[in-house]
Design a protein around this motif. Structure first.
Motif, mmCIF file in Angstrom:
data_model
loop_
_atom_site.group_PDB
_atom_site.id
_atom_site.type_symbol
_atom_site.label_atom_id
_atom_site.label_comp_id
_atom_site.label_asym_id
_atom_site.label_seq_id
_atom_site.Cartn_x
_atom_site.Cartn_y
_atom_site.Cartn_z
ATOM 1 N N ARG A 112 0.803 -1.228 0.000
ATOM 2 C CA ARG A 112 0.000 0.000 0.000
ATOM 3 C C ARG A 112 0.832 1.272 0.000
ATOM 4 N NH1 ARG A 112 -1.208 2.399 5.130
ATOM 5 N NH2 ARG A 112 -0.076 1.418 6.844
ATOM 6 N N GLU A 168 -3.981 4.215 1.069
ATOM 7 C CA GLU A 168 -4.408 5.603 1.194
ATOM 8 C C GLU A 168 -4.312 6.296 -0.162
ATOM 9 O OE1 GLU A 168 -1.987 7.382 4.179
ATOM 10 O OE2 GLU A 168 -2.758 6.119 5.801
ATOM 11 N N PRO A 169 -5.185 7.266 -0.412
ATOM 12 C CA PRO A 169 -5.107 8.015 -1.670
ATOM 13 C C PRO A 169 -3.828 8.840 -1.720
ATOM 14 C CG PRO A 169 -6.703 9.001 -0.154
ATOM 15 C CD PRO A 169 -6.266 7.711 0.459
ATOM 16 N N ASP A 227 -3.473 -3.959 4.339
ATOM 17 C CA ASP A 227 -4.315 -2.913 4.913
ATOM 18 C C ASP A 227 -4.809 -1.983 3.812
ATOM 19 O OD1 ASP A 227 -4.064 -3.701 7.621
ATOM 20 O OD2 ASP A 227 -2.069 -2.788 7.700
#
Length: 244
Positions: free
Chosen positions: A136, A158-159, A155
């Motif tokens: 990620r 995130e952007p 997980d």
């Protein structure tokens, strides 16, 4: 050996090393970066969170004397590896790098090597459905892609993310049958991964080979000079045992 060992962990190798050392009666403290919400914890003492770079790690070593440090972090945790080398040089604490070997190309593979995630994003620009399995962290490098992108991570990422992203939250190991089904279900025509090595996520490479899907691989950074490197837990235990 006598004395405490600091294991910079977060990998299967780190957990197996801590397990072996604790079983031998060695005092071990394992350090995890804290980037995974529900990490698999090794035996022995565990600390979670960064040190604050090389200076912070050196300060921690000064305040918490250990006989040796084993850097068993992910092959792409290059910042931590560099910090460990610098802190070892400053404090004189012996340092070992435990790093699993990278993957080996097999007949039928179509591997395309790049040096960064940014280069990987450029390399897949002409494909229709991209499977990104780089974790990620760093997915912002692919944010400009306009095609279908499948992302798998432990997980939630995130952007920023690509506009047409499908996220699968899973932790390996993954079977060949599952990887073949995944690639077929999503019509994947290119896979992006880091040269992490190991067997837990290797099945995607076999699946890509069987389906004739090209793979874009990000190269590892070299280990800092003068840091000894071993590939197995057994070699790490032997290295530690040989310390005075």
């Amino acid at each position: 050996m006598t004395g405490r060992v600091l294991v910079l962990g977060g990998t299967g190798e780190a957990r197996r090393l801590a397990t072996a050392l604790v079983a031998d009666g060695v005092d071990v403290v394992s350090s995890l970066a804290g980037r995974v919400a529900d990490p698999l914890l090794p035996p022995g003492e565990v600390r979670v969170g960064g040190f604050g770079g090389a200076v912070g790690l050196a300060a921690w070593l000064a305040a918490n004397p250990v006989a040796a440090v084993v850097d068993a972090t992910h092959p792409f945790a290059s910042t931590m590896t560099a910090s460990a080398a610098s802190a070892s040089a400053v404090t004189g604490v012996p340092l070992l790098r435990l790093q699993r070997p990278g993957w080996t190309e097999q007949p039928g593979d179509d591997w395309r090597w790049v040096d960064s995630l940014e280069e990987a994003a450029v390399a897949v620009a002409g494909f229709g459905h991209v499977f990104v399995t780089t974790g990620r962290m760093g997915l912002g490098a692919f944010a400009g892609l306009t095609q279908e992108v499948l992302v798998r991570s432990v997980d939630p990422p995130e952007p920023p993310l690509p506009a047409r992203t499908t996220v699968i939250l899973e932790r390996g190991p993954f079977s060949l049958a599952d990887e073949l089904a995944l690639l077929r279900e999503h019509g994947v025509d290119v896979v992006v991964t880091k040269d992490s090595g190991g067997h837990m996520t290797e099945a995607k490479l076999t699946a890509a080979r069987e389906l004739g899907v090209p793979v874009v691989l990000v190269r590892r950074l070299p280990v800092p000079p003068r840091v000894p490197v071993v590939a197995t837990v057994e070699e790490a235990v032997a290295w530690l045992s040989a310390l005075p």
